[in-house]
Write an enzyme that holds these catalytic residues in place. Structure first.
Site, short mmCIF file in Angstrom:
data_model
loop_
_atom_site.label_atom_id
_atom_site.label_comp_id
_atom_site.label_asym_id
_atom_site.label_seq_id
_atom_site.Cartn_x
_atom_site.Cartn_y
_atom_site.Cartn_z
N GLN A 86 34.37 41.94 44.72
CA GLN A 86 33.54 41.26 45.70
C GLN A 86 33.18 42.19 46.86
O GLN A 86 33.01 41.75 47.99
CB GLN A 86 34.25 40.00 46.21
CG GLN A 86 34.24 38.86 45.20
CD GLN A 86 32.81 38.44 44.85
OE1 GLN A 86 31.90 38.52 45.67
NE2 GLN A 86 32.62 37.99 43.62
N SER A 87 33.07 43.47 46.59
CA SER A 87 32.74 44.44 47.63
C SER A 87 31.37 44.16 48.27
O SER A 87 30.34 44.13 47.58
CB SER A 87 32.74 45.84 47.02
OG SER A 87 32.13 46.76 47.90
#
Ligand SMILES: *Cc1c(COP(=O)(O)O)cnc(C)c1O
Length: 337
Positions: free
Chosen positions: A79-80
């Site tokens: 989920q960067s």
């Protein structure tokens, strides 16, 4: 201090607003005199580009183009926010994007990962253990493949936090200086969430260069105080060397507030989700459970505990992250009624 002029692309929507959070301030101060909390709305740097990374990437991607690269390789968690901003900017600039991500998607892609896929990034997934031990190897292996195909590749480190990325928040400090003048305030403190250190590094350097007169504090969302004291100095040292800036890095006042990581990176406890809900309801401001929610929760706790006693104004940098809220919908649902 005369600053060098690095290559830069205009990618972020700037300047972002500075806004007072009077209902939250009143609540945390509980009716007695206390600091006014302000928020620098860097969640408004763009719609899908929302957050702090696009400020850094204005400089990082300009450098990649200056070096003649047509492929960008970078890395991060599933989920960067950094990978999402990079993937979308690559599409916008007509560059290939290759992401090396930690973890593997369970079920349909969500949040930032969904946007990575939408933007057409090539994605390699590695389990956390392999990722941690071999990241450098994966990055360089991918680069060698593109270089061999005559699609020269540029590697951006985690979070674009290095001497190039420092420019993002070093230049944001010039913007903050104008914000403070316009609002007629002289904040004693600037607070941000720290995850790879580059935002804090830029702010710490910029507060000194632009004489903001404020102390900069990072609230770490992973690792610990010692790690970030070193990382922030390291990024500023890298900046000083790359741009031959005559700057005494040891003279910098680097401040980390440890104690709010909770169970681990990207895992938040109920009080963090409660703070996220409270801030959304009182101010219409959306924080995320990985970075800004944890850090803002930490800021409120530290105000209550008296760390900022006597301060009149505190500025929290809203570094974005809202797409990271959606994959944690079930944790959030537990505090909604
Ligand atoms: C990356 C990120 C941070 C941390 O910034 P660093 O420069 O990596 O320390 C904070 N908030 C959000 C939403 C981020 O995506």
């Amino acid at each position: 201090m005369l600053l060098p002029q690095p290559p830069r692309l205009a990618l972020a929507r700037l300047p972002t607003p500075l806004q007072a959070l009077d209902r939250i301030s009143a609540r945390v101060n509980g009716g007695v005199d206390g600091p006014r909390i302000w928020v620098k709305r860097d969640d408004l740097t763009g719609s899908v580009l929302s957050g702090n990374k696009v400020r850094k990437l204005e400089f990082t991607l300009a450098q990649a183009l200056a070096e003649g690269c047509s492929t960008i390789i970078t890395c991060g968690g599933l989920q960067s926010n950094h990978c999402r901003a990079t993937a979308l900017l690559c599409a916008q600039l007509g560059l290939n994007c290759h992401l090396i991500l930690r973890g593997s998607p369970a079920g349909d892609a969500d949040g930032n990962l969904l946007l990575d896929q939408l933007a057409g990034a090539t994605i390699d997934y590695y389990p956390a253990r392999e990722y941690q031990s071999n990241l450098d190897h994966y990055l360089h292996e991918a680069k060698a493949d593109y270089d061999a195909k005559a699609q020269p590749a540029f590697i951006i480190p985690t979070g674009a936090s290095d001497g190039i990325g420092v420019w993002g928040y070093l230049s944001a400090c010039e913007e903050l200086k104008a914000d403070f003048e316009l609002a007629g305030i002289a904040p004693e403190h600037i607070v941000c969430a720290t995850g790879s250190g580059g935002t804090q590094a830029g702010l710490t350097l910029g507060a000194q260069v632009f004489e903001l007169g404020a102390s900069v504090w990072g609230i770490n969302v992973c690792d610990d105080e010692a790690w970030f004291l070193n990382k922030v100095r390291h990024d500023i040292q890298d900046w000083a060397e790359r741009y031959q800036a005559d700057f005494a890095v040891n003279s910098l006042d680097v401040r980390v507030i440890d104690g709010y990581v909770g169970p681990g990176y990207a895992i938040a406890e109920k009080p963090v989700f409660e703070t996220i809900a409270t801030v959304a309801r009182l101010e219409g401001l959306v924080l995320d459970p990985v970075y800004t929610g944890k850090a803002f929760h930490g800021l409120l706790s530290e105000i209550r505990n008296g760390r900022f006693k006597g301060a009149s104004d505190i500025v929290f940098i809203h570094t974005g992250g809202s797409f990271g809220l959606f994959p944690q919908r079930s944790e959030l649902a537990q505090v909604l009624n």
